[in-house]
Write a protein that holds these residues in place. Sequence first.
Motif, PDB file in Angstrom:
ATOM      1  N   MET A  56      23.417  24.378   8.914  1.00 24.93           N
ATOM      2  CA  MET A  56      24.747  24.024   9.388  1.00 24.93           C
ATOM      3  C   MET A  56      25.623  23.460   8.274  1.00 24.93           C
ATOM      4  O   MET A  56      26.848  23.656   8.289  1.00 24.93           O
ATOM      5  N   ALA A  57      25.021  22.786   7.327  1.00 30.39           N
ATOM      6  CA  ALA A  57      25.796  22.295   6.183  1.00 30.39           C
ATOM      7  C   ALA A  57      26.348  23.467   5.374  1.00 30.39           C
ATOM      8  O   ALA A  57      27.519  23.464   4.957  1.00 30.39           O
ATOM      9  N   ILE A  58      25.519  24.491   5.167  1.00 30.13           N
ATOM     10  CA  ILE A  58      25.960  25.686   4.436  1.00 30.13           C
ATOM     11  C   ILE A  58      27.083  26.385   5.192  1.00 30.13           C
ATOM     12  O   ILE A  58      28.107  26.773   4.614  1.00 30.13           O
ATOM     13  N   VAL A  59      26.906  26.525   6.510  1.00 29.41           N
ATOM     14  CA  VAL A  59      27.918  27.198   7.329  1.00 29.41           C
ATOM     15  C   VAL A  59      29.228  26.427   7.324  1.00 29.41           C
ATOM     16  O   VAL A  59      30.319  27.000   7.188  1.00 29.41           O
ATOM     17  N   ALA A  60      29.143  25.107   7.468  1.00 28.85           N
ATOM     18  CA  ALA A  60      30.354  24.285   7.509  1.00 28.85           C
ATOM     19  C   ALA A  60      31.134  24.373   6.204  1.00 28.85           C
ATOM     20  O   ALA A  60      32.369  24.371   6.198  1.00 28.85           O
ATOM     21  N   LEU A  61      30.433  24.466   5.080  1.00 27.07           N
ATOM     22  CA  LEU A  61      31.096  24.523   3.777  1.00 27.07           C
ATOM     23  C   LEU A  61      31.688  25.894   3.473  1.00 27.07           C
ATOM     24  O   LEU A  61      32.715  26.000   2.807  1.00 27.07           O
ATOM     25  N   THR A  62      31.030  26.940   3.965  1.00 26.57           N
ATOM     26  CA  THR A  62      31.433  28.297   3.572  1.00 26.57           C
ATOM     27  C   THR A  62      32.330  29.011   4.584  1.00 26.57           C
ATOM     28  O   THR A  62      33.113  29.883   4.204  1.00 26.57           O
ATOM     29  N   SER A  63      32.234  28.657   5.875  1.00 31.58           N
ATOM     30  CA  SER A  63      32.946  29.409   6.913  1.00 31.58           C
ATOM     31  C   SER A  63      34.458  29.481   6.706  1.00 31.58           C
ATOM     32  O   SER A  63      35.041  30.572   6.765  1.00 31.58           O
ATOM     33  N   PRO A  64      35.130  28.338   6.469  1.00 30.43           N
ATOM     34  CA  PRO A  64      36.594  28.438   6.324  1.00 30.43           C
ATOM     35  C   PRO A  64      37.005  29.252   5.110  1.00 30.43           C
ATOM     36  O   PRO A  64      38.029  29.955   5.137  1.00 30.43           O
ATOM     37  N   VAL A 114      22.280  30.917   9.037  1.00 30.13           N
ATOM     38  CA  VAL A 114      23.522  31.065   8.274  1.00 30.13           C
ATOM     39  C   VAL A 114      24.186  32.406   8.583  1.00 30.13           C
ATOM     40  O   VAL A 114      25.404  32.488   8.766  1.00 30.13           O
ATOM     41  N   GLY A 115      23.381  33.474   8.648  1.00 31.06           N
ATOM     42  CA  GLY A 115      23.938  34.782   8.989  1.00 31.06           C
ATOM     43  C   GLY A 115      24.499  34.805  10.400  1.00 31.06           C
ATOM     44  O   GLY A 115      25.601  35.314  10.641  1.00 31.06           O
ATOM     45  N   GLU A 205      42.918  30.781  -2.728  1.00 34.36           N
ATOM     46  CA  GLU A 205      43.905  30.536  -1.680  1.00 34.36           C
ATOM     47  C   GLU A 205      43.248  29.940  -0.434  1.00 34.36           C
ATOM     48  O   GLU A 205      43.824  29.054   0.215  1.00 34.36           O
ATOM     49  N   SER A 206      42.055  30.399  -0.113  1.00 34.52           N
ATOM     50  CA  SER A 206      41.359  29.904   1.071  1.00 34.52           C
ATOM     51  C   SER A 206      40.992  28.433   0.932  1.00 34.52           C
ATOM     52  O   SER A 206      41.132  27.647   1.883  1.00 34.52           O
ATOM     53  N   VAL A 207      40.507  28.053  -0.236  1.00 37.44           N
ATOM     54  CA  VAL A 207      40.144  26.650  -0.469  1.00 37.44           C
ATOM     55  C   VAL A 207      41.367  25.752  -0.335  1.00 37.44           C
ATOM     56  O   VAL A 207      41.337  24.727   0.355  1.00 37.44           O
ATOM     57  N   CYS A 208      42.461  26.148  -0.966  1.00 37.25           N
ATOM     58  CA  CYS A 208      43.697  25.346  -0.899  1.00 37.25           C
ATOM     59  C   CYS A 208      44.230  25.277   0.533  1.00 37.25           C
ATOM     60  O   CYS A 208      44.663  24.214   0.997  1.00 37.25           O
ATOM     61  N   CYS A 350      39.654  24.239  12.277  1.00 43.28           N
ATOM     62  CA  CYS A 350      39.103  22.913  11.966  1.00 43.28           C
ATOM     63  C   CYS A 350      38.163  22.441  13.071  1.00 43.28           C
ATOM     64  O   CYS A 350      37.138  21.813  12.803  1.00 43.28           O
ATOM     65  N   TYR A 351      38.514  22.758  14.311  1.00 43.72           N
ATOM     66  CA  TYR A 351      37.662  22.415  15.441  1.00 43.72           C
ATOM     67  C   TYR A 351      36.300  23.113  15.301  1.00 43.72           C
ATOM     68  O   TYR A 351      35.239  22.501  15.552  1.00 43.72           O
ATOM     69  N   ALA A 352      36.327  24.377  14.882  1.00 48.21           N
ATOM     70  CA  ALA A 352      35.088  25.125  14.703  1.00 48.21           C
ATOM     71  C   ALA A 352      34.242  24.519  13.587  1.00 48.21           C
ATOM     72  O   ALA A 352      33.015  24.417  13.698  1.00 48.21           O
ATOM     73  N   ILE A 353      34.893  24.084  12.513  1.00 48.59           N
ATOM     74  CA  ILE A 353      34.159  23.468  11.402  1.00 48.59           C
ATOM     75  C   ILE A 353      33.500  22.178  11.863  1.00 48.59           C
ATOM     76  O   ILE A 353      32.342  21.893  11.523  1.00 48.59           O
ATOM     77  N   CYS A 354      34.231  21.396  12.663  1.00 55.33           N
ATOM     78  CA  CYS A 354      33.650  20.163  13.207  1.00 55.33           C
ATOM     79  C   CYS A 354      32.433  20.489  14.063  1.00 55.33           C
ATOM     80  O   CYS A 354      31.427  19.770  14.036  1.00 55.33           O
ATOM     81  N   GLY A 355      32.517  21.575  14.834  1.00 54.85           N
ATOM     82  CA  GLY A 355      31.392  21.974  15.665  1.00 54.85           C
ATOM     83  C   GLY A 355      30.162  22.320  14.846  1.00 54.85           C
ATOM     84  O   GLY A 355      29.031  21.993  15.232  1.00 54.85           O
ATOM     85  N   LYS A 356      30.358  22.975  13.696  1.00 55.22           N
ATOM     86  CA  LYS A 356      29.232  23.308  12.825  1.00 55.22           C
ATOM     87  C   LYS A 356      28.706  22.059  12.130  1.00 55.22           C
ATOM     88  O   LYS A 356      27.488  21.867  11.995  1.00 55.22           O
TER      89      LYS A 356
END
Length: 419
Positions: A56-64, A114-115, A205-208, A350-356
């Motif tokens: 979940m840490a990997i998913v939260a960092l990479t998903s957005p 993760v997949g 651009e995605s990170v920013c 952001c809500y989805a990231i919080c969920g992960k």
Amino acid sequence: MNRRQVVAWTLYDFANSSFAAVIAATIYATYYAQAVVGNTRGEGDLWWGRLISTSMAIVALTSPILGGVADRAGIRKRLFFATTYLSVGATAFMATVEQGMVLRGFVLGVLGMVGFEGAMVFYNAYLPDIASRQWQGRISAYGFAVGYAGSITALLVALPFARVGAIGWCFLSTAAFFGLFALPSFLILPADRPGRVGVIEAVCESVCGTVRTFRDVLAFRELRRFLGAYLLYEDGVNTVIFFSSIFAARTLGFGMVQLIGLYILVQVAALIGAFLWGKPTDRFGPKVVVLCMLVLWIGVTIAAYLVEAQRQFYILAAVAGSGLGAIQAASRTFMATLIPKGREGEFFGCYAICGKTASILGPLVFGAVSYALAGNQRAAILAVGLFFVMGLILLLRVRAGGPTSQAGEIIAGAPYPGM
């Protein structure tokens, strides 16, 4: 609305629910903790907690970032395909994991999770493409319902293998189920739009963009408070989901076949709970419903600490399942009432990231407490109950979440209330 595309989209929910049911919640979770690692003193709990938290840490960092890259570089379907079959492949190779292969089982579990979670980012993004706004709620609900059907069907497919102890075939059948029913999505869903930038530029651009959106979200006081509460209580919910089968197997002596029946019961109860609490959510507001569900979940963790018989746990599982569907549905509605008009996509991201992210701390706490107390899972589940208590306390401070007919009044006024 293209009916073929809608059917293909909902079939993906049918497909990937097999992973959630067989791998994350029941058979692989129990097999890894109990047989591969060994769980006499809580070692299996500790390793399963690490596996979930790492994933979940990997998913939260990479998903957005991956979501932004998919849109900006025009490679959504390729990333969707890659993450899906990463999970399918990892699931198939789980059949090679035997007793003592702790590291191999850990790596395959992380790759599969993760997949699975990563693919959901791209799957959800197709909804606006296949349905007009007035149909999106219903199409989303169809996918939700079909997903429950997929969970139950995949467990029934695995059941004959579980009966005879052919655990490896449970994973192979799940991989085949997932991979086969996912295919229509890649063949029928809309093709990618042409990318406007290269992959490297899309990443930047995605990170920013992600940082900017989080900054904007935190500027809304009530939204900030709600997400803080959601992060805590959702961590508790996810931890109970990931460890319920392991708890039932080790502490109460459930066999693999019984665990499958238990999970099917939870799925049915969750669907009924989400349906029954829908009207009260509109009438009394999502805050009231979420608070009621948190009280229920606190009661569930206390009851799990005290339960002695398998029959009692079946009843407890049904009660918990009814709260599972309701709290997830009401939380999503609560979030919707707090989002400024025109920024739904960004803020729900952001809500989805919080969920992960809300699957990182809880599994570590459960595993660590169980291991520290020589495998005392009752104490571990009681510790998880603290997440619900803290979430409830924080949610009481949120001055929002009334009847949904008043949603438009919640954030009216200054663009950033509470700054």
